[in-house]
Every structure is written in structure tokens, then in C-alpha cells.
Design a protein around this motif. Structure first.
Motif, PDB file in Angstrom:
ATOM      1  N   ALA A 155       0.737  -1.291   0.229  1.00 59.58           N
ATOM      2  CA  ALA A 155      -0.013  -0.108  -0.002  1.00 59.58           C
ATOM      3  C   ALA A 155       0.915   1.026  -0.139  1.00 59.58           C
ATOM      4  CB  ALA A 155      -0.955  -0.103   1.124  1.00 59.58           C
ATOM      5  N   VAL A 156       1.907   1.340   0.793  1.00 62.44           N
ATOM      6  CA  VAL A 156       2.616   2.490   0.803  1.00 62.44           C
ATOM      7  C   VAL A 156       3.379   2.388  -0.562  1.00 62.44           C
ATOM      8  CG1 VAL A 156       4.930   3.324   1.952  1.00 62.44           C
ATOM      9  CG2 VAL A 156       3.328   2.423   3.354  1.00 62.44           C
ATOM     10  N   ALA A 157       4.076   1.617  -1.042  1.00 65.41           N
ATOM     11  CA  ALA A 157       4.598   1.513  -2.334  1.00 65.41           C
ATOM     12  C   ALA A 157       3.946   2.060  -3.431  1.00 65.41           C
ATOM     13  CB  ALA A 157       5.286   0.196  -2.746  1.00 65.41           C
ATOM     14  N   VAL A 158       2.655   1.607  -3.435  1.00 67.14           N
ATOM     15  CA  VAL A 158       1.560   1.893  -4.441  1.00 67.14           C
ATOM     16  C   VAL A 158       1.168   3.407  -4.384  1.00 67.14           C
ATOM     17  CG1 VAL A 158      -0.826   1.781  -5.197  1.00 67.14           C
ATOM     18  CG2 VAL A 158       0.814  -0.148  -5.059  1.00 67.14           C
ATOM     19  N   ALA A 159       1.129   4.008  -2.971  1.00 73.10           N
ATOM     20  CA  ALA A 159       0.780   5.320  -2.797  1.00 73.10           C
ATOM     21  C   ALA A 159       1.911   6.307  -3.064  1.00 73.10           C
ATOM     22  CB  ALA A 159       0.690   5.607  -1.228  1.00 73.10           C
ATOM     23  N   VAL A 160       3.058   5.741  -2.935  1.00 70.48           N
ATOM     24  CA  VAL A 160       4.431   6.527  -3.462  1.00 70.48           C
ATOM     25  C   VAL A 160       4.609   6.615  -4.901  1.00 70.48           C
ATOM     26  CG1 VAL A 160       6.994   6.419  -3.467  1.00 70.48           C
ATOM     27  CG2 VAL A 160       5.592   6.070  -1.145  1.00 70.48           C
ATOM     28  N   GLY A 161       4.076   5.664  -5.455  1.00 69.76           N
ATOM     29  CA  GLY A 161       4.041   5.538  -7.071  1.00 69.76           C
ATOM     30  C   GLY A 161       3.164   6.407  -7.574  1.00 69.76           C
ATOM     31  N   ILE A 162       1.960   6.535  -6.924  1.00 66.14           N
ATOM     32  CA  ILE A 162       1.028   7.523  -7.522  1.00 66.14           C
ATOM     33  C   ILE A 162       1.420   8.910  -7.334  1.00 66.14           C
ATOM     34  CG2 ILE A 162      -1.294   8.211  -7.301  1.00 66.14           C
ATOM     35  CD1 ILE A 162      -2.059   5.386  -6.352  1.00 66.14           C
ATOM     36  N   PHE A 163       1.878   8.978  -6.042  1.00 62.21           N
ATOM     37  CA  PHE A 163       2.193  10.507  -5.721  1.00 62.21           C
ATOM     38  C   PHE A 163       3.261  11.069  -6.826  1.00 62.21           C
ATOM     39  CE2 PHE A 163       5.274  12.955  -3.094  1.00 62.21           C
ATOM     40  CZ  PHE A 163       4.520  13.960  -3.016  1.00 62.21           C
ATOM     41  N   ALA A 164       4.414  10.205  -6.811  1.00 63.71           N
ATOM     42  CA  ALA A 164       5.417  10.479  -7.458  1.00 63.71           C
ATOM     43  C   ALA A 164       5.265  10.787  -9.244  1.00 63.71           C
ATOM     44  CB  ALA A 164       6.640   9.599  -7.307  1.00 63.71           C
ATOM     45  N   VAL A 165       4.554   9.683  -9.728  1.00 65.37           N
ATOM     46  CA  VAL A 165       4.218   9.710 -10.898  1.00 65.37           C
ATOM     47  C   VAL A 165       3.319  10.949 -11.305  1.00 65.37           C
ATOM     48  CG1 VAL A 165       2.739   8.891 -12.905  1.00 65.37           C
ATOM     49  CG2 VAL A 165       4.460   7.235 -11.686  1.00 65.37           C
ATOM     50  N   SER A 166       2.283  11.114 -10.426  1.00 68.37           N
ATOM     51  CA  SER A 166       1.438  12.414 -10.681  1.00 68.37           C
ATOM     52  C   SER A 166       2.155  13.707 -10.480  1.00 68.37           C
ATOM     53  CB  SER A 166       0.368  12.711  -9.661  1.00 68.37           C
ATOM     54  OG  SER A 166       0.851  12.388  -8.404  1.00 68.37           O
ATOM     55  N   ALA A 167       3.394  13.675  -9.709  1.00 68.17           N
ATOM     56  CA  ALA A 167       3.873  14.868  -9.362  1.00 68.17           C
ATOM     57  C   ALA A 167       4.954  15.002 -10.571  1.00 68.17           C
ATOM     58  CB  ALA A 167       4.948  14.770  -8.071  1.00 68.17           C
ATOM     59  N   GLY A 168       5.366  13.982 -10.999  1.00 69.75           N
ATOM     60  CA  GLY A 168       6.359  14.173 -12.141  1.00 69.75           C
ATOM     61  C   GLY A 168       5.649  14.587 -13.431  1.00 69.75           C
ATOM     62  N   LEU A 169       4.336  14.089 -13.762  1.00 71.70           N
ATOM     63  CA  LEU A 169       3.536  14.448 -14.802  1.00 71.70           C
ATOM     64  C   LEU A 169       3.034  15.977 -14.470  1.00 71.70           C
ATOM     65  CD1 LEU A 169       1.662  11.173 -15.613  1.00 71.70           C
ATOM     66  CD2 LEU A 169       3.672  12.123 -16.662  1.00 71.70           C
ATOM     67  N   MET A 170       3.034  16.313 -13.482  1.00 74.60           N
ATOM     68  CA  MET A 170       2.636  17.890 -13.313  1.00 74.60           C
ATOM     69  C   MET A 170       3.794  18.896 -13.359  1.00 74.60           C
ATOM     70  SD  MET A 170      -0.001  18.171 -10.303  1.00 74.60           S
ATOM     71  CE  MET A 170       1.006  17.512  -9.045  1.00 74.60           C
ATOM     72  N   GLY A 171       4.884  18.300 -13.817  1.00 79.28           N
ATOM     73  CA  GLY A 171       6.081  19.035 -14.189  1.00 79.28           C
ATOM     74  C   GLY A 171       7.003  19.196 -12.966  1.00 79.28           C
ATOM     75  N   ARG A 172       6.916  18.465 -11.510  1.00 81.40           N
ATOM     76  CA  ARG A 172       7.584  18.677 -10.484  1.00 81.40           C
ATOM     77  C   ARG A 172       8.953  17.715 -10.809  1.00 81.40           C
ATOM     78  NH1 ARG A 172       4.472  22.379  -8.133  1.00 81.40           N
ATOM     79  NH2 ARG A 172       2.389  21.807  -7.540  1.00 81.40           N
ATOM     80  N   ARG A 173       9.824  18.500 -10.381  1.00 81.06           N
ATOM     81  CA  ARG A 173      11.235  18.035 -10.219  1.00 81.06           C
ATOM     82  C   ARG A 173      11.423  17.095  -8.775  1.00 81.06           C
ATOM     83  NH1 ARG A 173      15.770  21.832 -12.717  1.00 81.06           N
ATOM     84  NH2 ARG A 173      14.364  22.418 -14.509  1.00 81.06           N
ATOM     85  N   PRO A 174      12.228  16.270  -8.681  1.00 83.69           N
ATOM     86  CA  PRO A 174      12.231  15.524  -7.436  1.00 83.69           C
ATOM     87  C   PRO A 174      12.539  16.664  -6.209  1.00 83.69           C
ATOM     88  CG  PRO A 174      14.101  14.664  -9.056  1.00 83.69           C
ATOM     89  CD  PRO A 174      13.388  16.076  -9.879  1.00 83.69           C
ATOM     90  N   SER A 175      11.796  16.266  -5.263  1.00 84.57           N
ATOM     91  CA  SER A 175      12.058  17.137  -4.184  1.00 84.57           C
ATOM     92  C   SER A 175      12.165  16.301  -2.899  1.00 84.57           C
ATOM     93  CB  SER A 175      10.708  17.891  -3.872  1.00 84.57           C
ATOM     94  OG  SER A 175       9.609  17.056  -3.579  1.00 84.57           O
ATOM     95  N   ASP A 176      12.260  16.878  -1.848  1.00 85.86           N
ATOM     96  CA  ASP A 176      12.451  16.248  -0.305  1.00 85.86           C
ATOM     97  C   ASP A 176      11.142  15.189  -0.346  1.00 85.86           C
ATOM     98  OD1 ASP A 176      14.782  17.354   0.050  1.00 85.86           O
ATOM     99  OD2 ASP A 176      13.854  19.040   1.359  1.00 85.86           O
ATOM    100  N   TYR A 177      10.207  15.525  -0.594  1.00 80.78           N
ATOM    101  CA  TYR A 177       8.830  14.986  -0.306  1.00 80.78           C
ATOM    102  C   TYR A 177       9.025  13.479  -1.333  1.00 80.78           C
ATOM    103  CZ  TYR A 177       6.960  19.022   1.525  1.00 80.78           C
ATOM    104  OH  TYR A 177       6.923  20.259   2.431  1.00 80.78           O
ATOM    105  N   THR A 178       8.953  13.610  -2.517  1.00 79.74           N
ATOM    106  CA  THR A 178       9.209  12.492  -3.691  1.00 79.74           C
ATOM    107  C   THR A 178      10.427  11.455  -3.146  1.00 79.74           C
ATOM    108  OG1 THR A 178      10.225  13.647  -5.063  1.00 79.74           O
ATOM    109  CG2 THR A 178       7.923  13.483  -5.508  1.00 79.74           C
ATOM    110  N   VAL A 179      11.367  12.071  -2.903  1.00 77.21           N
ATOM    111  CA  VAL A 179      12.736  11.364  -2.553  1.00 77.21           C
ATOM    112  C   VAL A 179      12.466  10.801  -0.911  1.00 77.21           C
ATOM    113  CG1 VAL A 179      15.140  11.303  -1.829  1.00 77.21           C
ATOM    114  CG2 VAL A 179      14.221  12.648  -3.967  1.00 77.21           C
ATOM    115  N   GLY A 180      11.803  11.419  -0.291  1.00 76.39           N
ATOM    116  CA  GLY A 180      11.761  11.068   1.220  1.00 76.39           C
ATOM    117  C   GLY A 180      10.486   9.859   1.129  1.00 76.39           C
ATOM    118  N   ALA A 181       9.458   9.903   0.346  1.00 74.07           N
ATOM    119  CA  ALA A 181       8.488   8.977   0.249  1.00 74.07           C
ATOM    120  C   ALA A 181       9.206   7.766  -0.151  1.00 74.07           C
ATOM    121  CB  ALA A 181       7.521   9.552  -0.811  1.00 74.07           C
ATOM    122  N   LEU A 182      10.090   7.621  -1.332  1.00 74.07           N
ATOM    123  CA  LEU A 182      10.582   6.672  -1.610  1.00 74.07           C
ATOM    124  C   LEU A 182      11.610   6.108  -0.491  1.00 74.07           C
ATOM    125  CD1 LEU A 182      10.400   4.683  -4.105  1.00 74.07           C
ATOM    126  CD2 LEU A 182      12.520   5.935  -4.893  1.00 74.07           C
ATOM    127  N   ALA A 183      12.099   6.891   0.479  1.00 74.01           N
ATOM    128  CA  ALA A 183      13.227   6.575   1.402  1.00 74.01           C
ATOM    129  C   ALA A 183      12.240   5.749   2.272  1.00 74.01           C
ATOM    130  CB  ALA A 183      13.881   7.738   2.082  1.00 74.01           C
TER     131      ALA A 183
END
Length: 122
Positions: free
Chosen positions: A11-39
Motif C-alpha cells: 500500500a505504501v509503495a503504490v501510494a508513493v508510486g501514484i504520488f511521484a508519477v502524478s508529481a512528475g507528470l505535473m512538471g515537478r522536479r524531485p523534491s524532499d517529498y518524493t525522495v523522502g517517500a521513496l526513502a
């Protein structure tokens, strides 16, 4: 493996996947949030490694091939490290998408590890 912990990890991995893919498709660069979620996914995988070491010692061995299980687990542990390294080297929106793809890949690998541990007959 512990079923509830595996489901939590998936569940956490899928939530991180949805969060990061949607952030990337919205044009966001890697941030503490996306990298921290994968951490967070990586920390849960390290706990899974410890669980996989202890479980056979207390009477819960895998029913499938242990080598196959460990190859999946080691690969799953290395994927977030590679994804974060990519995100730090190439700071574009596509590296954020890659972080999400890593989250989805880890979720699939976790389910396969659960199948190897509990369902297959050696």
C-alpha cells in the motif's frame, strides 16, 4: 513473511508510486517529498530483510525457492537506491516519474515475494 506487513508495504509503495508519477507528470522536479517517500519504502524493505532473516529461525520458512525469494528481496532493496541516485543526478520531471515507477515495481516485487513465501510448494 508477515501478511499484514506485506500488505502495508504494498500500500505504501503504490501510494508513493501514484504520488511521484502524478508529481512528475505535473512538471515537478524531485523534491524532499518524493525522495523522502521513496526513502520510506526503503526503510520498510530493510525491515522486511530483517523479518526474512528471523522468520525461518522461528519456524516460518518459505514454501517456495529461498534463492528466488532472496533475489527478489535484494533487487527490491536496490531499486529505490538506484531511483534516488537517478533523481539526484538528473533533476528533471522525468526522474520524478522514475521514482514513481520504482514504487510500483517494488509493490509488484513484494507481492511476488509473498507468493514465493506462502503459496508455492517447494
Amino acid at each position: 513473511m508477515i501478511l499484514w506487513f506485506t500488505i502495508l508495504q504494498i500500500a505504501v509503495a503504490v501510494a508513493v508510486g501514484i504520488f511521484a508519477v502524478s508529481a512528475g507528470l505535473m512538471g515537478r522536479r524531485p523534491s524532499d517529498y518524493t525522495v523522502g517517500a521513496l526513502a520510506l519504502v526503503e526503510v520498510l524493505l530493510i525491515v522486511q530483510v530483517i523479518t526474512a532473516i528471523v522468520a525461518p529461525l522461528v519456524g516460518n520458512p518459505p514454501t517456495g525457492d529461498p534463492l528466488e525469494f532472496w533475489v527478489y528481496l535484494v533487487s527490491a532493496v536496490l531499486l529505490p537506491v538506484g531511483g534516488v541516485a537517478w533523481a539526484l543526478l538528473e533533476r528533471s520531471r522525468w526522474s520524478t516519474v522514475i521514482l514513481g515507477v520504482v514504487g510500483f515495481a517494488v509493490a509488484v516485487m513484494l507481492w511476488r515475494m509473498e507468493v514465493i513465501w506462502t503459496i508455492q510448494v517447494a
